[in-house]
Design a protein around this motif. Structure first.
Motif, PDB file in Angstrom:
ATOM      1  N   ASP A 152       0.834  -1.201   0.000  1.00 42.20           N
ATOM      2  CA  ASP A 152       0.000   0.000   0.000  1.00 42.20           C
ATOM      3  C   ASP A 152       0.869   1.252   0.000  1.00 42.20           C
ATOM      4  O   ASP A 152       1.976   1.267   0.545  1.00 42.20           O
ATOM      5  CB  ASP A 152      -0.886   0.066   1.255  1.00 42.20           C
ATOM      6  N   LYS A 153       0.323   2.296  -0.603  1.00 47.23           N
ATOM      7  CA  LYS A 153       0.962   3.600  -0.504  1.00 47.23           C
ATOM      8  C   LYS A 153       0.784   4.104   0.918  1.00 47.23           C
ATOM      9  O   LYS A 153      -0.194   3.801   1.572  1.00 47.23           O
ATOM     10  CB  LYS A 153       0.289   4.590  -1.449  1.00 47.23           C
ATOM     11  N   ALA A 154       1.724   4.899   1.356  1.00 47.44           N
ATOM     12  CA  ALA A 154       1.620   5.580   2.650  1.00 47.44           C
ATOM     13  C   ALA A 154       1.281   4.621   3.785  1.00 47.44           C
ATOM     14  O   ALA A 154       0.314   4.811   4.506  1.00 47.44           O
ATOM     15  CB  ALA A 154       0.599   6.713   2.573  1.00 47.44           C
ATOM     16  N   ALA A 155       2.094   3.582   3.939  1.00 43.65           N
ATOM     17  CA  ALA A 155       1.907   2.647   5.043  1.00 43.65           C
ATOM     18  C   ALA A 155       3.203   2.529   5.837  1.00 43.65           C
ATOM     19  O   ALA A 155       4.292   2.485   5.275  1.00 43.65           O
ATOM     20  CB  ALA A 155       1.487   1.278   4.524  1.00 43.65           C
ATOM     21  N   ILE A 156       3.049   2.506   7.131  1.00 44.92           N
ATOM     22  CA  ILE A 156       4.166   2.338   8.054  1.00 44.92           C
ATOM     23  C   ILE A 156       3.860   1.097   8.882  1.00 44.92           C
ATOM     24  O   ILE A 156       2.773   1.001   9.458  1.00 44.92           O
ATOM     25  CB  ILE A 156       4.304   3.563   8.984  1.00 44.92           C
ATOM     26  N   THR A 157       4.772   0.147   8.937  1.00 46.76           N
ATOM     27  CA  THR A 157       4.566  -1.051   9.744  1.00 46.76           C
ATOM     28  C   THR A 157       5.414  -0.949  11.005  1.00 46.76           C
ATOM     29  O   THR A 157       6.612  -0.667  10.930  1.00 46.76           O
ATOM     30  CB  THR A 157       4.927  -2.324   8.949  1.00 46.76           C
ATOM     31  N   LEU A 158       4.763  -1.161  12.139  1.00 46.63           N
ATOM     32  CA  LEU A 158       5.433  -1.112  13.429  1.00 46.63           C
ATOM     33  C   LEU A 158       5.393  -2.501  14.063  1.00 46.63           C
ATOM     34  O   LEU A 158       4.326  -3.114  14.132  1.00 46.63           O
ATOM     35  CB  LEU A 158       4.733  -0.112  14.360  1.00 46.63           C
ATOM     36  N   ASP A 159       6.531  -2.981  14.540  1.00 49.18           N
ATOM     37  CA  ASP A 159       6.615  -4.272  15.223  1.00 49.18           C
ATOM     38  C   ASP A 159       6.249  -4.047  16.683  1.00 49.18           C
ATOM     39  O   ASP A 159       7.019  -3.450  17.445  1.00 49.18           O
ATOM     40  CB  ASP A 159       8.030  -4.830  15.098  1.00 49.18           C
ATOM     41  N   ILE A 160       5.076  -4.533  17.087  1.00 53.13           N
ATOM     42  CA  ILE A 160       4.566  -4.230  18.428  1.00 53.13           C
ATOM     43  C   ILE A 160       5.328  -4.914  19.551  1.00 53.13           C
ATOM     44  O   ILE A 160       5.044  -4.665  20.721  1.00 53.13           O
ATOM     45  CB  ILE A 160       3.059  -4.533  18.548  1.00 53.13           C
ATOM     46  N   ALA A 161       6.321  -5.734  19.204  1.00 47.56           N
ATOM     47  CA  ALA A 161       7.182  -6.298  20.244  1.00 47.56           C
ATOM     48  C   ALA A 161       8.135  -5.227  20.783  1.00 47.56           C
ATOM     49  O   ALA A 161       8.696  -5.381  21.863  1.00 47.56           O
ATOM     50  CB  ALA A 161       7.965  -7.492  19.706  1.00 47.56           C
ATOM     51  N   MET A 162       8.276  -4.134  20.030  1.00 43.69           N
ATOM     52  CA  MET A 162       9.139  -3.025  20.452  1.00 43.69           C
ATOM     53  C   MET A 162       8.438  -2.205  21.524  1.00 43.69           C
ATOM     54  O   MET A 162       7.209  -2.173  21.584  1.00 43.69           O
ATOM     55  CB  MET A 162       9.459  -2.120  19.251  1.00 43.69           C
ATOM     56  N   PRO A 163       9.207  -1.493  22.351  1.00 46.41           N
ATOM     57  CA  PRO A 163       8.598  -0.599  23.334  1.00 46.41           C
ATOM     58  C   PRO A 163       7.787   0.509  22.647  1.00 46.41           C
ATOM     59  O   PRO A 163       8.143   0.966  21.550  1.00 46.41           O
ATOM     60  CB  PRO A 163       9.792  -0.006  24.083  1.00 46.41           C
TER      61      PRO A 163
END
Length: 180
Positions: A152-163
């Protein structure tokens, strides 16, 4: 916080329509609240835009169908469209077609922040979440429907295992890079 300080932070990251997305229990509310503070922008829990029928179905352990979701997704897009500045809404937005409807209804670019994590981690977090209408038993259906926004355009994926602080820093860094 002063209105000027809020406006300054919003201006730094741009006039953004943001959907914090992911399966149930992925941390959409926590990430949205933290981004609200970092950006000085309002956020809305997409659960508050569900119909009472949808909430009743999920509370009974019945997965929503696409037909159940269309009016809800339309309300989310309309809420984005009606807001004149930066706004964040938490919404599962599991399928690309759902995200496309939100974008179309919003009438302007929408950034999707995908709170991504393993099913085991999310199930563990959901089990510790008291009083929410979404039962852990529906997590399988959420993961089955999920089409991650990788393309997708304009998507940011965050790994929720991170603080949480690192998740917010990554999102804010991406917002600032997108402005240059």
């Amino acid at each position: 916080m002063s209105t000027a300080a809020s406006r300054s932070r919003c201006e730094m990251t741009g006039n953004r329509k943001v959907i914090v997305m992911g399966v149930a229990g992925s941390g959409k509310s926590s990430v949205g609240a933290a981004l609200r503070t970092a950006m000085g922008a309002p956020d809305i829990d997409g659960d508050d835009l569900h119909s009472t029928d949808n909430i009743a179905k999920m509370s009974a352990g019945i997965a929503l169908t696409d037909d159940d979701r269309w009016p809800w997704l339309t309300r989310i897009g309309e809420t984005l469209a009606q807001h004149p500045g930066t706004i964040l809404i938490g919404c599962s937005a599991l399928k690309r077609v759902y995200r496309d409807l939100i974008r179309k209804t919003a009438g302007s670019p929408v950034t999707f922040i995908h709170c991504a994590g393993s099913q085991a981690l999310i199930a563990e977090r959901m089990a510790k979440r008291p009083g929410h209408f979404m039962p852990t038993s529906l997590l399988d259906s959420q993961f089955a429907a999920l089409e991650p926004p990788n393309a997708d355009k304009a998507a940011i994926t965050l790994d929720i295992a991170m603080p949480l602080v690192d998740l917010v820093a990554k999102a804010m860094k991406q917002f600032l890079e997108d402005r240059t």
